[in-house]
Design a protein around this motif. Structure first.
Motif, mmCIF file in Angstrom:
data_model
loop_
_atom_site.group_PDB
_atom_site.id
_atom_site.type_symbol
_atom_site.label_atom_id
_atom_site.label_comp_id
_atom_site.label_asym_id
_atom_site.label_seq_id
_atom_site.Cartn_x
_atom_site.Cartn_y
_atom_site.Cartn_z
ATOM 1 N N GLY A 56 1.141 -27.621 -42.757
ATOM 2 C CA GLY A 56 1.766 -27.106 -43.963
ATOM 3 C C GLY A 56 1.057 -25.859 -44.438
ATOM 4 O O GLY A 56 0.109 -25.366 -43.807
ATOM 5 N N THR A 57 1.466 -25.359 -45.581
ATOM 6 C CA THR A 57 0.879 -24.131 -46.106
ATOM 7 C C THR A 57 -0.425 -24.373 -46.853
ATOM 8 O O THR A 57 -1.225 -23.444 -47.001
ATOM 9 C CB THR A 57 1.878 -23.439 -47.044
ATOM 10 O OG1 THR A 57 2.247 -24.351 -48.094
ATOM 11 C CG2 THR A 57 3.130 -23.027 -46.292
ATOM 12 N N SER A 103 3.208 -29.802 -34.467
ATOM 13 C CA SER A 103 3.437 -30.391 -35.775
ATOM 14 C C SER A 103 4.607 -31.352 -35.690
ATOM 15 O O SER A 103 5.588 -31.089 -34.983
ATOM 16 C CB SER A 103 3.732 -29.311 -36.818
ATOM 17 O OG SER A 103 4.022 -29.892 -38.078
ATOM 18 N N VAL A 146 7.967 -25.842 -38.309
ATOM 19 C CA VAL A 146 6.854 -24.916 -38.514
ATOM 20 C C VAL A 146 7.399 -23.555 -38.935
ATOM 21 O O VAL A 146 8.274 -22.980 -38.277
ATOM 22 C CB VAL A 146 6.018 -24.772 -37.233
ATOM 23 C CG1 VAL A 146 4.918 -23.735 -37.421
ATOM 24 C CG2 VAL A 146 5.408 -26.116 -36.849
ATOM 25 N N ASP A 175 2.652 -21.738 -42.053
ATOM 26 C CA ASP A 175 2.019 -23.042 -41.879
ATOM 27 C C ASP A 175 0.724 -22.913 -41.093
ATOM 28 O O ASP A 175 0.573 -22.037 -40.238
ATOM 29 C CB ASP A 175 2.973 -24.001 -41.159
ATOM 30 C CG ASP A 175 4.108 -24.465 -42.043
ATOM 31 O OD1 ASP A 175 3.943 -24.420 -43.271
ATOM 32 O OD2 ASP A 175 5.161 -24.862 -41.509
#
Length: 722
Positions: free
Chosen positions: A392-393, A420, A424, A428
């Motif tokens: 994630g960010t 992931s 994505v 990310d």
């Protein structure tokens, strides 16, 4: 005198020769005295070479009140039967070998207080609490102890302290030369609700230890790790498969470790280490297999798993190990499933040629190293790393092969794959090698020649650096939005880097990468192979414009997916049949919707037969019977071609004529040279007339008029002659 001699001999023979230290005086006048002082033990107490066989009848003679005293130094004791509930057997005799001979010792444990002791072939089956032995199946307090071929199966009672093997020295005077080889420990802990230790193997302050070729299996609950001001140490973990602390010169090779989670009690950070080693300088961890699972934690719930956890030491080599962690746990930005974790202060760490795999539903890193508690210097080379997590960010939502928050690290020649479990985006946090989570101090890196297979957009990511090099790292991206080029290094703000050198960090899409690998033909030193080009503009695109999306069944007399099966698609087949099947011409195709005539279709033949004269019918009839209808000789392009007629037992039916004819037409390859040459199709195609019953019946109607005319002609000629 003769009578006295006989009586004396009879008395001696009647004596109990088993009585020890006895003296027999035979006096006959002034005859000399015979002294008997010989010890003859019972069997099987003492056999040969100081070997004692332990049975239920004599065990108390040797383990008096559970203790083997020093008077049995240098002896070998062999258990010759199964025992139950002996409790603790304490060994105070030096240079002793205790051999279990494979017999089961139920709820029987050992404490070794003397040096040079060997325990071999013991089979301990435990399910009770042993507080007098600190909860251990085997507890060791002395030097030069050997555990060889020892099997321990310990199902620990609820909420008690327990160990499979526990060796404990002191910091100023550590134990030396502990050997654990070819042994098996299966340990099931249940300290769910209390903060007591449950560890399969725990070694504290044991110098020069060798742990080789063992199998250690554990099922343990998740527990909080108790961190101190200087981070974690051996005492911080309440649950462990293997824990080693203060053990310099440890060699841990060729072992198999299996750890699973059997309970998830309420904890702030529910954690489990499979193996922890701390404050153990000059150690080697090599050729081991470590496998961890947690299927009790659901997706969306955090858990914290570590395969090999290394703290606060100098000079350790971790090589040729296989470490795998699989868990259903983890959530966005919370949770871990790290095969290797390294925490400073630490130096001269070499992590090389390991095979690391991890899968979770939260943050995940193959090798995580950080200098929060002190400087770290390490080398990470030639490893294969495969990690899947949830990227994630947020900075904690990190999925990376290596996260290096180090003072100085060298990272070279690793093959890394990161994925992931979610989609994505370019923002990310998914990288092959990264420094993403900020720690204090300077960070120097040498990151070269790493190959990263990823769902992301960057091979390497660094927040900051000092005098660092990022060179020749390749990202093979499965992300369709990734662009080929030299953008594989993400450096954020260039002002955060001092003396940074970076170049040739390429990005290539996975399709292009594997295509180039597959098409790379090695022709030696002069290899000039290039990928073939599509010079003929061949396309696999299909025109589906004629297909309807409704549920109605549209019947076609041609295949709408294949160009050339109808006039509507711009070009047509030239059909040169050479397999004995009948062939249609252009007129029959256009009139019959693309179906071939002469396939048993009456509608296909009707248009052809309407324009034929009586003479044509007679010629066809005669030709159809040439050579018994088996071989027709036909001229095609100036050459004579012998062609056999169709000898199939099954003739096409009228019902399926249209579809079968269309299929037959569609299956033939189109000839591009035939575009616009429909007028010459019937001239180029040679026809093979079949002899079958369908043609024979209408021929009768043509023969009868011929015979009538012939008869009339003969009569008229006869009359003329007359």
């Amino acid at each position: 005198m003769i009578i006295c001699f006989i009586v004396s001999v009879s008395s001696v023979s009647a004596m109990d020769l088993n009585q020890t230290n006895s003296t027999v005086d035979l006096s006959v006048g002034e005859v000399s005295v015979l002294n008997v002082q010989e010890e003859i033990p019972d069997e099987p107490d003492l056999v040969l070479n100081d070997t004692i066989y332990i049975t239920s009848d004599n065990i108390d003679d040797y383990f008096t009140d559970g203790k083997l005293s020093s008077r049995f130094d240098n002896k070998t004791l062999i258990f010759s039967q199964n025992f139950e509930n002996l409790g603790k057997l304490e060994i105070n005799a030096k240079n002793v070998t205790i051999n279990g001979a494979g017999y089961i010792l139920k709820n029987t444990v050992f404490q070794v207080d003397a040096r040079d002791v060997t325990l071999s072939c013991l089979n301990l089956d435990l399910d009770s609490e042993f507080p007098s032995n600190d909860g251990a199946g085997i507890e060791i307090f002395s030097d030069n102890v050997n555990l060889i071929n020892v099997n321990i199966n310990y199902v620990v009672p609820q909420n008690v302290e327990a160990y499979g093997i526990y060796a404990m020295g002191i910091n100023k005077n550590p134990l030396r030369n502990l050997r654990i080889k070819n042994s098996y420990v299966n340990f099931e802990g249940h300290n769910d609700d209390v903060n007591v230790y449950n560890c399969a193997i725990k070694l504290s302050d044991c110098k020069d230890s060798l742990i080789e070729n063992n199998t250690f299996i554990s099922a343990l609950p998740l527990k909080d790790i108790i961190f101190g001001v200087n981070g974690a140490e051996l005492a911080s973990d309440l649950v462990l498969t293997v824990g080693i602390g203060g053990c310099n010169n440890t060699t841990f090779i060729g072992n198999r470790l299996f750890s699973e989670v059997n309970k998830r009690p309420e904890n702030l950070y529910p954690s489990l280490d499979c193996m922890l080693i701390s404050k153990s300088d000059n150690s080697l961890i090599c050729n081991n297999s470590i496998f961890m699972t947690d299927f009790l934690t659901y997706p969306g719930i955090d858990n914290y798993l570590y395969g090999l956890d290394i703290y606060d030491l100098n000079n350790i080599t971790v090589c040729h190990n296989s470490i795998s962690i699989i868990t259903t746990g983890g959530k966005m930005a919370a949770g871990t499933a790290y095969p290797i974790q390294i925490t400073g202060p630490i130096s001269q760490v070499n992590i090389t040629e390991n095979d690391l795999y991890s899968f979770s539903n939260g943050p995940n890193i193959g090798i995580y190293s950080q200098n929060f508690y002190g400087a770290t210097t390490l080398s990470i080379t030639n490893n294969r790393i495969n990690v899947t997590g949830l990227a994630g960010t947020h900075e904690w939502a990190l999925v990376a092969g290596i996260e290096s928050q180090d003072t100085c690290s060298t990272i070279k020649n690793n093959i890394i794959e990161v994925h992931s479990v979610g989609d994505v985006s370019i923002d990310d946090n998914i990288y092959g090698v990264s420094y993403r989570q900020s720690t204090s101090g300077d960070h120097q890196y040498d990151i070269e020649n790493n190959t990263v297979f990823s769902d992301g957009f960057y091979a390497v990511n660094l927040l900051s650096s000092v005098n660092s090099k990022v060179v020749n790292n390749l990202l093979v991206s499965y992300n369709t939005k990734a662009d080929n080029g030299n953008g594989g290094f993400r450096y954020w703000d260039m002002n955060s880097h001092n003396g940074l050198e970076f170049y040739n960090n390429q990005v290539i899409r996975a399709f292009d990468y594997f295509a180039s690998v597959s098409n790379n033909v090695d022709n030696g030193d002069d290899n000039d192979y290039s990928t073939p080009k599509n010079d003929k503009e061949i396309s696999n695109k299909i025109d589906g414009s004629k297909l309807s999306s409704t549920g109605n069944e549209n019947k076609y007399s041609f295949n709408p997916l294949i160009p050339g099966t109808s006039k509507e698609y711009g070009w047509k087949y030239e059909d040169h049949s050479q397999d004995g099947n009948d062939e249609g011409d252009e007129s029959s195709e256009s009139q019959n919707g693309g179906a071939f005539p002469n396939q048993g279709s009456s509608s296909g033949n009707s248009s052809k037969n309407e324009g034929m004269s009586l003479k044509d019918y007679l010629v066809n009839f005669i030709n159809s019977n040439t050579d018994g209808g088996k071989v027709n000789t036909t001229s095609f392009n100036g050459q004579n071609v012998n062609t056999r007629t169709n000898q199939s037992d099954a003739s096409p039916s009228d019902r399926g004529s249209d579809s079968s004819a269309s299929q037959s037409k569609s299956s033939r390859s189109p000839d591009s040279s035939a575009s616009g040459e429909s007028e010459s199709v019937s001239k180029k195609a040679f026809e093979i007339d079949e002899k079958n019953e369908n043609k024979f019946i209408p021929s009768i109607f043509f023969i009868i008029p011929v015979l009538i005319l012939l008869f009339i002609g003969v009569r008229r000629k006869k009359s003329n002659l007359d």
